[in-house]
Write an enzyme that holds these catalytic residues in place. Structure first.
Site, PDB file in Angstrom:
ATOM      1  N   CYS A   2      71.606 -47.818   1.911  1.00 16.01           N
ATOM      2  CA  CYS A   2      72.116 -47.856   3.565  1.00 16.01           C
ATOM      3  C   CYS A   2      73.027 -46.879   3.763  1.00 16.01           C
ATOM      4  CB  CYS A   2      72.586 -49.397   3.703  1.00 16.01           C
ATOM      5  SG  CYS A   2      71.190 -50.539   3.699  1.00 16.01           S
ATOM      6  N   ALA A  59      72.416 -48.737   6.703  1.00 16.25           N
ATOM      7  CA  ALA A  59      71.581 -48.769   5.479  1.00 16.25           C
ATOM      8  C   ALA A  59      72.103 -49.851   4.527  1.00 16.25           C
ATOM      9  CB  ALA A  59      71.839 -47.360   5.016  1.00 16.25           C
ATOM     10  N   TYR A  60      71.935 -49.997   3.157  1.00 19.41           N
ATOM     11  CA  TYR A  60      72.021 -50.755   2.099  1.00 19.41           C
ATOM     12  C   TYR A  60      72.331 -49.805   1.028  1.00 19.41           C
ATOM     13  CZ  TYR A  60      71.710 -55.566   0.656  1.00 19.41           C
ATOM     14  OH  TYR A  60      71.880 -56.836   0.260  1.00 19.41           O
TER      15      TYR A  60
END
Length: 246
Positions: A2, A59-60
């Site tokens: 992310c 995002a991640y």
């Protein structure tokens, strides 16, 4: 993975905001669009009621140790807005979408990463924090509510995060100890910009310029400098800290 972007207006209350709400919303959205590949599953945005605060998250990422950019506190300063683009990994439901907000709507956070041992913290703090979903990153708000700024010492994983506490007027950004998840910052037109990728700054009018000195002495490899003038990376030793006069 992310990503995240945050905007902090540095004007005092008697100064006009440099950006209106509509313009800021567009800037945030454009910033998210630049890195949409990092979080194609969801996009969220939040702008503070006073229209002087802004955070963007996208995002991640994946999380693992602690390195603090530090804190920026000043009662005259306000944040301007939050945005997030999400790649769903843990908790695929909309309950894991960001930005995160506490129940009193005082604390807001955007997190990029993977936080370990989140099930244990969720069980320990369930009686005092109302979790909205099952995302590992939501424990950031619960830990901050319980431990204050020392919550960082309880985070394990690969992460970058930005937190805004409206009640305390506290702006806080950090990344993991080893810098697995990057975090950059710059000052532009009376605003502090923080982002996972430097190109996110383009949406706010940033004009990249090579830093010849850094290129010559390889400073970008050894300290918080980057290849571009005025842009620094959050490193283990870097910090931003200011407190308001009482």
């Amino acid at each position: 993975m992310c990503g995240l972007t945050a905007v902090l207006a540095l004007q005092r209350p008697d100064e006009p905001a440099t950006t209106g709400a509509a313009t800021l919303e567009e800037e945030i959205d454009n910033s998210l669009e630049i890195v949409k590949h990092r979080g194609p599953d969801a996009r969220g945005q939040w702008i503070s009621p006073d229209r002087r605060v802004g955070k963007v998250s996208m995002a991640y990422l994946k999380c693992a140790s602690i390195c603090r950019l530090g804190e920026l506190t000043w009662r005259e300063k306000k944040i301007k807005g939050l945005g997030h683009v999400r790649l769903s990994i843990i908790d695929l439901s909309p309950d894991g979408n960001q930005p995160f907000h506490d129940t009193k709507n005082d604390v807001h956070a955007i997190v990029n990463g993977e936080l370990y041992d989140h099930e244990r913290y969720r069980a320990e703090l369930a009686q005092e924090y109302d979790f909205k979903g099952h995302s590992d990153c939501e424990i950031v708000l619960a830990l901050y509510q319980h431990y204050g700024l020392s919550f960082l010492s309880h985070l394990r994983g690969e992460f970058a995060l930005v937190l805004w506490d409206a009640r305390r007027q506290l702006f806080f950004a950090a990344r993991d100890r080893y810098g697995i998840k990057s975090l950059y910052y710059t000052f532009l037109d009376g605003r502090l910009l923080v982002a996972t990728e430097m190109k996110s700054f383009l949406a706010f009018g940033w004009q990249p310029e090579w830093c010849v000195q850094t290129l010559r002495d390889n400073g970008w490899r050894f300290d918080s400098r980057t290849l571009f003038k005025g842009v620094r990376k959050v490193s283990y030793s870097s910090s931003l800290s200011r407190r308001s006069k009482q």
